[in-house]
Design a protein around this motif. Structure first.
Motif, short mmCIF file in Angstrom:
data_model
loop_
_atom_site.label_atom_id
_atom_site.label_comp_id
_atom_site.label_asym_id
_atom_site.label_seq_id
_atom_site.Cartn_x
_atom_site.Cartn_y
_atom_site.Cartn_z
N ARG A 172 0.93 -1.20 0.02
CA ARG A 172 0.06 -0.02 0.22
C ARG A 172 0.81 1.35 -0.24
O ARG A 172 0.32 2.33 -0.30
CB ARG A 172 -0.91 0.00 1.14
N HIS A 173 2.06 1.15 0.48
CA HIS A 173 2.84 2.35 0.61
C HIS A 173 4.16 2.15 -0.39
O HIS A 173 5.20 2.07 0.17
CB HIS A 173 3.32 2.60 1.99
N ILE A 174 3.76 1.53 -1.58
CA ILE A 174 4.99 1.14 -2.49
C ILE A 174 5.95 2.27 -2.78
O ILE A 174 7.03 1.93 -3.22
CB ILE A 174 4.17 0.67 -3.81
N GLU A 175 5.68 3.60 -2.54
CA GLU A 175 6.53 4.57 -2.79
C GLU A 175 7.76 4.58 -1.85
O GLU A 175 8.77 5.27 -2.16
CB GLU A 175 5.85 5.93 -2.65
N ARG A 176 7.64 3.82 -0.61
CA ARG A 176 8.66 3.80 0.41
C ARG A 176 9.91 3.16 -0.24
O ARG A 176 9.90 2.19 -0.94
CB ARG A 176 8.13 3.01 1.65
N PRO A 177 11.11 3.39 0.34
CA PRO A 177 12.27 2.56 -0.35
C PRO A 177 12.16 1.33 -0.06
O PRO A 177 11.78 0.76 1.24
CB PRO A 177 13.56 3.27 0.47
N GLY A 178 12.65 0.52 -0.91
CA GLY A 178 12.65 -1.16 -0.83
C GLY A 178 11.28 -1.68 -0.92
O GLY A 178 11.33 -2.86 -0.98
N ALA A 179 10.15 -0.92 -0.57
CA ALA A 179 8.78 -1.56 -0.59
C ALA A 179 8.51 -2.15 -2.06
O ALA A 179 7.81 -3.50 -2.05
CB ALA A 179 7.74 -0.60 -0.47
N MET A 180 8.98 -1.52 -2.99
CA MET A 180 8.53 -2.39 -4.49
C MET A 180 9.41 -3.92 -4.59
O MET A 180 8.56 -4.84 -4.73
CB MET A 180 9.04 -1.49 -5.63
N GLU A 181 10.67 -3.82 -4.06
CA GLU A 181 11.34 -5.10 -4.23
C GLU A 181 10.58 -6.12 -3.24
O GLU A 181 10.58 -7.19 -3.69
CB GLU A 181 12.67 -4.80 -4.05
N GLU A 182 10.31 -5.75 -2.10
CA GLU A 182 9.89 -6.42 -1.02
C GLU A 182 8.30 -7.01 -1.40
O GLU A 182 8.25 -8.22 -1.28
CB GLU A 182 9.66 -5.75 0.30
N GLY B 97 4.01 -3.04 -14.18
CA GLY B 97 4.92 -1.97 -14.84
C GLY B 97 5.93 -1.88 -13.64
O GLY B 97 5.97 -2.46 -12.44
N ALA B 98 6.82 -0.85 -13.74
CA ALA B 98 7.70 -0.77 -12.81
C ALA B 98 7.65 0.96 -12.60
O ALA B 98 7.27 1.77 -13.39
CB ALA B 98 8.85 -0.90 -13.33
N PRO B 99 8.00 1.27 -11.38
CA PRO B 99 8.29 2.77 -10.84
C PRO B 99 9.12 3.23 -11.73
O PRO B 99 10.24 2.77 -12.01
CB PRO B 99 8.27 2.80 -9.36
N ARG B 100 9.11 4.41 -11.89
CA ARG B 100 10.11 5.40 -12.73
C ARG B 100 11.07 5.98 -11.70
O ARG B 100 10.65 6.55 -10.80
CB ARG B 100 9.40 6.14 -13.64
#
Length: 169
Positions: A26-36, A108-111
């Motif tokens: 839900r907080h995908i913008e946080r560092p590492g959240a996308m990879e996790e 997709g992937a965050p930019r």
């Protein structure tokens, strides 16, 4: 009884863990959240299938208990009702939300911003492929977190019911 408790812990634990990772997504913008999130949700959850064994093992434990009061006790009906609610929410809300979350993560992937010379403003990179659909991801993550919370509540209430055995022996 040990198998019944183990199946409950594995099944409900898997759903609870999905809820925890959904909160991260839900907080995908946080560092590492996308990879996790990608790491957790790329795998299929098999632990929740243990929920199907819970009532079978529970009924077997009660039926074989020499000091038990039989299967007609109210606390057993309460526990089975709570289990049915949890499985209904897991099947009807958590699994579809988990699938939608998986699709959103694959979409997709965050930019990231390109490194710029000192004093220049950062601009998004022109990576190929679509951008991450953050609203869809967050909506799926929210649904999964809510479903996990409902399942966890049913688990806690069922555990209390089975320990205290209201309206039973």
């Amino acid at each position: 009884m040990v198998l019944h408790v183990a199946a409950s812990l594995v099944g409900f634990g898997a759903i609870a863990l999905s809820g925890v990772y959904a909160s991260t997504a839900r907080h995908i913008e946080r560092p590492g959240a996308m990879e996790e999130s990608i790491r957790y949700f790329q795998a299929r959850s098999m632990g929740e299938w243990a929920l199907l064994a819970v009532p079978v093992l529970g009924v077997a434990a009660v039926a074989t208990d020499p000091a038990g009061g039989g299967l007609g006790q109210a606390w057993i009906a309460i526990a089975l009702t709570l289990w049915a609610v949890a499985v209904g929410v897991a099947a009807g809300m958590a699994r579809p939300a988990r699938s939608a979350l998986r699709v959103a993560l694959r979409s997709g992937a965050p930019r990231a911003a390109e490194p710029q010379a000192a004093g220049a403003s950062a601009t998004p990179t022109s990576e190929p492929g679509p951008a991450l659909d953050v609203p869809a991801l967050q909506a799926a993550a929210t649904r999964l977190a809510i479903a996990a919370a409902v399942c966890d509540a049913a688990f806690v209430l069922a555990a209390i019911d089975m320990v205290l055995k209201p309206w039973g022996r």
